[in-house]
Design a protein around this motif. Structure first.
Motif, PDB file in Angstrom:
ATOM      1  N   ARG A 134       0.886  -5.265   8.481  1.00 26.52           N
ATOM      2  CA  ARG A 134       0.258  -4.194   7.694  1.00 26.52           C
ATOM      3  C   ARG A 134       1.295  -3.560   6.784  1.00 26.52           C
ATOM      4  N   TYR A 135       0.823  -2.721   5.878  1.00 30.40           N
ATOM      5  CA  TYR A 135       1.670  -2.087   4.861  1.00 30.40           C
ATOM      6  C   TYR A 135       2.372  -3.187   4.045  1.00 30.40           C
ATOM      7  N   ASP A 136       3.688  -3.053   3.829  1.00 29.56           N
ATOM      8  CA  ASP A 136       4.352  -4.049   2.987  1.00 29.56           C
ATOM      9  C   ASP A 136       4.491  -5.413   3.672  1.00 29.56           C
ATOM     10  N   ARG A 137       4.030  -5.535   4.907  1.00 26.53           N
ATOM     11  CA  ARG A 137       3.912  -6.855   5.549  1.00 26.53           C
ATOM     12  C   ARG A 137       2.445  -7.223   5.716  1.00 26.53           C
ATOM     13  N   GLY A 138       1.591  -6.671   4.884  1.00 33.58           N
ATOM     14  CA  GLY A 138       0.153  -6.842   5.048  1.00 33.58           C
ATOM     15  C   GLY A 138      -0.366  -8.203   4.611  1.00 33.58           C
ATOM     16  N   TYR A 139      -1.565  -8.504   5.085  1.00 33.04           N
ATOM     17  CA  TYR A 139      -2.231  -9.792   4.872  1.00 33.04           C
ATOM     18  C   TYR A 139      -2.364 -10.130   3.389  1.00 33.04           C
ATOM     19  N   PHE A 140      -2.662  -9.125   2.576  1.00 35.04           N
ATOM     20  CA  PHE A 140      -2.953  -9.374   1.157  1.00 35.04           C
ATOM     21  C   PHE A 140      -1.752  -9.100   0.249  1.00 35.04           C
ATOM     22  N   ARG A 141      -0.547  -9.134   0.807  1.00 34.09           N
ATOM     23  CA  ARG A 141       0.586  -8.808  -0.055  1.00 34.09           C
ATOM     24  C   ARG A 141       0.688  -9.832  -1.185  1.00 34.09           C
ATOM     25  N   GLY A 142       1.062  -9.322  -2.359  1.00 30.47           N
ATOM     26  CA  GLY A 142       1.076 -10.174  -3.543  1.00 30.47           C
ATOM     27  C   GLY A 142      -0.204 -10.096  -4.351  1.00 30.47           C
ATOM     28  N   ARG A 143      -1.254  -9.552  -3.751  1.00 30.28           N
ATOM     29  CA  ARG A 143      -2.524  -9.352  -4.479  1.00 30.28           C
ATOM     30  C   ARG A 143      -2.566  -7.925  -5.016  1.00 30.28           C
ATOM     31  N   GLU A 148      -4.630  -5.526 -19.889  1.00 33.49           N
ATOM     32  CA  GLU A 148      -3.212  -5.148 -19.887  1.00 33.49           C
ATOM     33  C   GLU A 148      -2.701  -4.814 -18.498  1.00 33.49           C
ATOM     34  N   LEU A 149      -3.359  -5.339 -17.470  1.00 24.67           N
ATOM     35  CA  LEU A 149      -2.982  -4.949 -16.107  1.00 24.67           C
ATOM     36  C   LEU A 149      -1.546  -5.322 -15.759  1.00 24.67           C
ATOM     37  N   ASP A 150      -1.048  -6.401 -16.380  1.00 21.32           N
ATOM     38  CA  ASP A 150       0.311  -6.826 -16.057  1.00 21.32           C
ATOM     39  C   ASP A 150       1.347  -5.782 -16.452  1.00 21.32           C
ATOM     40  N   ALA A 151       0.947  -4.866 -17.334  1.00 20.35           N
ATOM     41  CA  ALA A 151       1.875  -3.817 -17.758  1.00 20.35           C
ATOM     42  C   ALA A 151       1.910  -2.647 -16.768  1.00 20.35           C
ATOM     43  N   ASP A 152       0.985  -2.649 -15.803  1.00 16.06           N
ATOM     44  CA  ASP A 152       0.875  -1.515 -14.874  1.00 16.06           C
ATOM     45  C   ASP A 152       1.812  -1.663 -13.687  1.00 16.06           C
ATOM     46  N   ALA A 153       2.600  -0.642 -13.426  1.00 14.75           N
ATOM     47  CA  ALA A 153       3.393  -0.613 -12.188  1.00 14.75           C
ATOM     48  C   ALA A 153       2.504  -0.113 -11.054  1.00 14.75           C
ATOM     49  N   PRO A 154       2.518  -0.789  -9.903  1.00 15.24           N
ATOM     50  CA  PRO A 154       1.720  -0.310  -8.775  1.00 15.24           C
ATOM     51  C   PRO A 154       2.173   1.072  -8.316  1.00 15.24           C
ATOM     52  N   LEU A 155       1.255   1.783  -7.676  1.00 18.87           N
ATOM     53  CA  LEU A 155       1.603   3.060  -7.050  1.00 18.87           C
ATOM     54  C   LEU A 155       2.646   2.830  -5.967  1.00 18.87           C
ATOM     55  N   ALA A 156       3.522   3.805  -5.796  1.00 23.97           N
ATOM     56  CA  ALA A 156       4.599   3.676  -4.793  1.00 23.97           C
ATOM     57  C   ALA A 156       4.148   4.255  -3.454  1.00 23.97           C
ATOM     58  N   PHE A 157       4.351   3.489  -2.388  1.00 27.30           N
ATOM     59  CA  PHE A 157       4.057   3.964  -1.037  1.00 27.30           C
ATOM     60  C   PHE A 157       5.246   3.629  -0.132  1.00 27.30           C
ATOM     61  N   PRO A 158       5.422   4.372   0.932  1.00 26.03           N
ATOM     62  CA  PRO A 158       6.506   4.004   1.868  1.00 26.03           C
ATOM     63  C   PRO A 158       6.178   2.687   2.590  1.00 26.03           C
ATOM     64  N   GLY A 159       7.206   2.087   3.191  1.00 25.13           N
ATOM     65  CA  GLY A 159       7.035   0.827   3.913  1.00 25.13           C
ATOM     66  C   GLY A 159       7.873   0.818   5.186  1.00 25.13           C
ATOM     67  N   TRP A 160       7.904  -0.334   5.836  1.00 27.90           N
ATOM     68  CA  TRP A 160       8.506  -0.433   7.161  1.00 27.90           C
ATOM     69  C   TRP A 160       9.955   0.043   7.219  1.00 27.90           C
ATOM     70  N   ASP A 161      10.701  -0.167   6.141  1.00 28.25           N
ATOM     71  CA  ASP A 161      12.105   0.243   6.161  1.00 28.25           C
ATOM     72  C   ASP A 161      12.266   1.762   6.205  1.00 28.25           C
ATOM     73  N   ASP A 162      11.155   2.463   5.946  1.00 28.13           N
ATOM     74  CA  ASP A 162      11.226   3.928   5.901  1.00 28.13           C
ATOM     75  C   ASP A 162      10.908   4.592   7.238  1.00 28.13           C
ATOM     76  N   TRP A 163      10.500   3.788   8.242  1.00 30.04           N
ATOM     77  CA  TRP A 163       9.947   4.378   9.466  1.00 30.04           C
ATOM     78  C   TRP A 163      10.673   3.921  10.727  1.00 30.04           C
ATOM     79  N   GLY A 164      10.679   4.812  11.734  1.00 26.03           N
ATOM     80  CA  GLY A 164      11.178   4.469  13.051  1.00 26.03           C
ATOM     81  C   GLY A 164      10.076   3.890  13.923  1.00 26.03           C
ATOM     82  N   ALA A 165      10.412   3.724  15.214  1.00 18.87           N
ATOM     83  CA  ALA A 165       9.518   3.017  16.141  1.00 18.87           C
ATOM     84  C   ALA A 165       8.170   3.710  16.317  1.00 18.87           C
ATOM     85  N   LEU A 166       8.130   5.035  16.226  1.00 19.70           N
ATOM     86  CA  LEU A 166       6.881   5.769  16.410  1.00 19.70           C
ATOM     87  C   LEU A 166       6.147   6.003  15.097  1.00 19.70           C
TER      88      LEU A 166
END
Lengths: 255, 255
Positions: free
Chosen positions: B142-151, B232-250
Motif C-alpha cells: 500500500r501507499y508508495d508500495r501499492g498495487y497500482f503504482r506507476g498508474r 496535457e496530463l504529462d505536464a502535471d506533477a502528482p500531489l505529494a503524499f508521505p510514504g513508507w520512509d516517513d513512518w515508524g512501525a506503528l
C-alpha cells in the motif's frame, strides 16, 4: 426563520438523543459502542432512539425512483426534486421517518467505522438523501442560521489502525481532515458539533479476540471512556467553524 | 511484490483510461464532462472504458450478502471476508468486473458532483466494495508500495457553489480538505494522484439554463478546459503524499 421544534434545550423536559448507527455486524465493536451509549444516556434520564441503517436496509443512493411526484419526470435534478417533495409532503417514507427522528434530537450521535478515510457509503448516502434541500436547509437557512441550531451532534468513530498512526504526518492521516466533511455538513445544518469520540486499534471488530486479555481490557476500558464522555458532554466546547458574518455575497472570506 | 499487469506504462502500447462516473442524470453536466473526456482521450489514440455506477445499478453497501462463500457465516468482518473472497476467487461478479477494469488502467478518472462535502454514496461505496483487502492491498502492499503504482488517477468534480466560496476561509470550505479522503485512498492503492479538475457553479446541472447565454458559454468553455487538461496530463506533477520512509512501525511520523 424556520427551526426544528426544540423540546428540551432548556432542560425543562427529557433530553432526547438519537443514534445513527452504520455498521453491518451487530456483534461488532461499533455495536457495543451504540449499546453503551444507549445505556449511558438512559441512565441519565434521557430518551434514546436508534436508526440502525443496515438493519433497516436503508438505500443510500439518491436517485429519481425515490420521488413519486416528480417536478420534472424527464431529467433528475436532485436538489430541485428534494425541494419539491419536501414542500409537497411527498418525500419517501423512510426519509420522513429519519427527518422526524432528527427533529426530536437534543443530541445526535453518528456511530461508524472509518472506511477509506470516511464513513461507510450507507451513512454518506443517509446524508445525501435525508438532509433535504428546502426542508432542512435553504440558501439562507444554513450554517449558524441552520435548522438545527441549538442542538448538538457528535461523531463516534472506530479505526483499525492504532492511535499513533493518526498523529501529525502519520500513516493513517489526520483525523480532523478526515472528519471535516461530516463535521462541516452537520454545521451546515446548524448543529453545534462536539469533538469526536475516537476508538483506535479496533481490528476484526473486537469479538475476534476474546482470548486476548490485554485487548479485551483495552476494549472494555474504551467503552467506559465513552460512557464517561457522554456523562460530561456539557463540559465540551463545540468545534469552531466560520459563519455568515465571515463571508461576502459569493461566499468569499471577508475577514 | 504483486502489482497490476501494466500494459502501457512505457508508451509502447495504447494508453487505457477508465472513467468511474457517479451521477444519476445522464443529461447532467457531469454527463457532459464524461463524454468530453471519452472524446478527448479517444482523439489522443487512447482506449477508454466507463463504469457508469448509476446505470449499472451498483450497490454501494458493503455487507455479508455479497459474499457467497463466507469465511465466517455468523459474524461479518468486512476485511476478513474481502481477503477470503479475493484469494478464493469468490468476489461478487460486479466487483470482479470493476477490478478487471482497474487492472487495465494507465489513467483512472473519477467523475462526480460534490454532495455534502464528499462524493455521492454510490462512489464512496464503490471504494468500500471494490478496493478489496488481500487483492488490491495488504498491510505491506500500500501507499508508495501499492498495487497500482506507476498508474495515474485524477478527480473531476463539479460544485454548485461558485469558485469564490472555496477560497481560504470561504463558505464552501477548502477543496483540498474535501478531496483528501479520496486522494489519500487512491495514494493508498499506489496511484499517482494528479491535481483535480474542478467545475464550479454547476447548479441545476447545466441543462436547466439553456436560455442563459453567459452560463452556456461558461459551461462550454469549461468543457474545452477539461479537454485541454486531458491533452496535457504529462505536464502535471502528482500531489505529494508521505510514504513508507516517513513512518515508524506503528505508522507514526519519524521525520
Amino acid at each position: 426563520m424556520a427551526t426544528a421544534n426544540s423540546s428540551a434545550i432548556d432542560g425543562s423536559e427529557t433530553m432526547h438523543a438519537h443514534i445513527v448507527h452504520a455498521h453491518p455486524e451487530p456483534a461488532s465493536y461499533n455495536g457495543a459502542l451504540t449499546r453503551t451509549a444507549c445505556d449511558a444516556l438512559s441512565d441519565q434520564g434521557a430518551s434514546v432512539s436508534v436508526s440502525d441503517l443496515y438493519e433497516a436496509g436503508f438505500d443510500p443512493v439518491e436517485r429519481g425512483m425515490h420521488y413519486d411526484d416528480r417536478l420534472d419526470p424527464d431529467t433528475f435534478a436532485p436538489l430541485a426534486e428534494q425541494r419539491h417533495a419536501s414542500r409537497g409532503g411527498t418525500l419517501a417514507p423512510e426519509i420522513r421517518r429519519e427527518i422526524a427522528a432528527l427533529e426530536r434530537v437534543d443530541l445526535l450521535i453518528l456511530q461508524f467505522p472509518l472506511w477509506w478515510h470516511g464513513p461507510p457509503a450507507i451513512l454518506k448516502g443517509w446524508m445525501d438523501r435525508v438532509f433535504v434541500n428546502g426542508g432542512l436547509y435553504t440558501s439562507r437557512m444554513r450554517y449558524d442560521r441552520g435548522y438545527f441550531r441549538g442542538r448538538r451532534a457528535i461523531v463516534s468513530m472506530t479505526t483499525g489502525a492504532p492511535r499513533e498512526a493518526f498523529g501529525p504526518g502519520g500513516r493513517g492521516g489526520d483525523i480532523g481532515t478526515m472528519l471535516w466533511p461530516i463535521h462541516y455538513s452537520l454545521h451546515y445544518l446548524g448543529f453545534a458539533v462536539l469533538p469526536p469520540f475516537l476508538s483506535h486499534g479496533i481490528q476484526g471488530h473486537g469479538y475476534r479476540y476474546a482470548e486476548d486479555d490485554a485487548l479485551q481490557a483495552m476494549l472494555a476500558n474504551n467503552l467506559r471512556s465513552w460512557r464517561a464522555r457522554l456523562q460530561e458532554l456539557d463540559a465540551d466546547a463545540p468545534l469552531a467553524f466560520p459563519g455568515w458574518d465571515d463571508w461576502g455575497a459569493l461566499g468569499e472570506a471577508i475577514r
